[in-house]
Motif scaffolding. Structure first.
Motif, PDB file in Angstrom:
ATOM      1  N   GLN A 102       5.722   1.630  -1.831  1.00 13.30           N
ATOM      2  CA  GLN A 102       5.276   1.048  -1.338  1.00 13.30           C
ATOM      3  C   GLN A 102       5.444   0.349   0.294  1.00 13.30           C
ATOM      4  O   GLN A 102       6.756   0.002  -0.058  1.00 13.30           O
ATOM      5  CB  GLN A 102       4.742   0.178  -2.707  1.00 13.30           C
ATOM      6  CG  GLN A 102       4.088   0.768  -3.172  1.00 13.30           C
ATOM      7  CD  GLN A 102       3.380  -0.857  -4.363  1.00 13.30           C
ATOM      8  OE1 GLN A 102       4.743  -1.613  -4.752  1.00 13.30           O
ATOM      9  NE2 GLN A 102       2.345  -0.339  -5.966  1.00 13.30           N
TER      10      GLN A 102
ATOM     11  N   LYS B 226      -3.462   3.865   0.465  1.00 10.68           N
ATOM     12  CA  LYS B 226      -4.070   2.558  -0.364  1.00 10.68           C
ATOM     13  C   LYS B 226      -3.071   1.776  -1.682  1.00 10.68           C
ATOM     14  O   LYS B 226      -2.325   2.238  -1.367  1.00 10.68           O
ATOM     15  CB  LYS B 226      -4.742   4.339  -1.892  1.00 10.68           C
ATOM     16  CG  LYS B 226      -5.248   5.549  -0.940  1.00 10.68           C
ATOM     17  CD  LYS B 226      -5.314   6.477  -1.616  1.00 10.68           C
ATOM     18  CE  LYS B 226      -5.973   7.413  -1.873  1.00 10.68           C
ATOM     19  NZ  LYS B 226      -6.092   8.601  -2.737  1.00 10.68           N
TER      20      LYS B 226
ATOM     21  N   LYS C   5       1.233  -1.299   0.081  1.00 13.76           N
ATOM     22  CA  LYS C   5      -0.035   0.324  -0.323  1.00 13.76           C
ATOM     23  C   LYS C   5       0.898   1.174  -0.011  1.00 13.76           C
ATOM     24  O   LYS C   5       1.742   1.294   0.401  1.00 13.76           O
ATOM     25  CB  LYS C   5      -1.065   0.330   1.404  1.00 13.76           C
ATOM     26  CG  LYS C   5      -1.804  -1.576   1.270  1.00 13.76           C
ATOM     27  CD  LYS C   5      -2.895  -0.918   2.220  1.00 13.76           C
ATOM     28  CE  LYS C   5      -3.833  -2.386   2.715  1.00 13.76           C
ATOM     29  NZ  LYS C   5      -4.829  -2.128   3.340  1.00 13.76           N
TER      30      LYS C   5
END
Length: 97
Positions: A73, A96, A10
């Motif tokens: 990430q 996200k 994420k």
């Protein structure tokens, strides 16, 4: 610090406003910023995702992606985020991905 959750893969997005530096003869003294580090299940910073690996975020941003030396990430070991704030308003954040 956030509660434990699966952050693997994420990206972290923040909504911030930093305060300008106080009046001083030293440029940038006491300027506001935000830094974030990602932690493992033992609350230890992950290599490449520590506070020092996160460039200080400054300014007025409604949707700014956090980046570290290790990338943008979260690695598979990431389960928590720890926020470091100095003269900054953190209005919200979201993982996200």
């Amino acid at each position: 610090m956030t509660k434990s959750q699966d952050l693997a893969g994420k990206q972290l997005w923040v909504n911030i406003v930093t305060r300008p530096a106080k009046k001083s003869s030293i440029p940038g003294l006491d300027e506001g910023y935000l830094q974030v580090e990602l932690l493992d299940s033992n609350d230890k910073p992950l290599p490449g995702y520590s506070r020092q690996d996160c460039l200080p975020l400054k300014g007025d941003h409604h949707n700014l992606k956090v980046k570290w030396a290790g990338g943008d990430q979260a690695p598979k070991e990431a389960v928590k985020a720890k926020f470091y704030l100095k003269r900054v308003f953190l209005y919200g954040f979201q993982f996200k991905g």
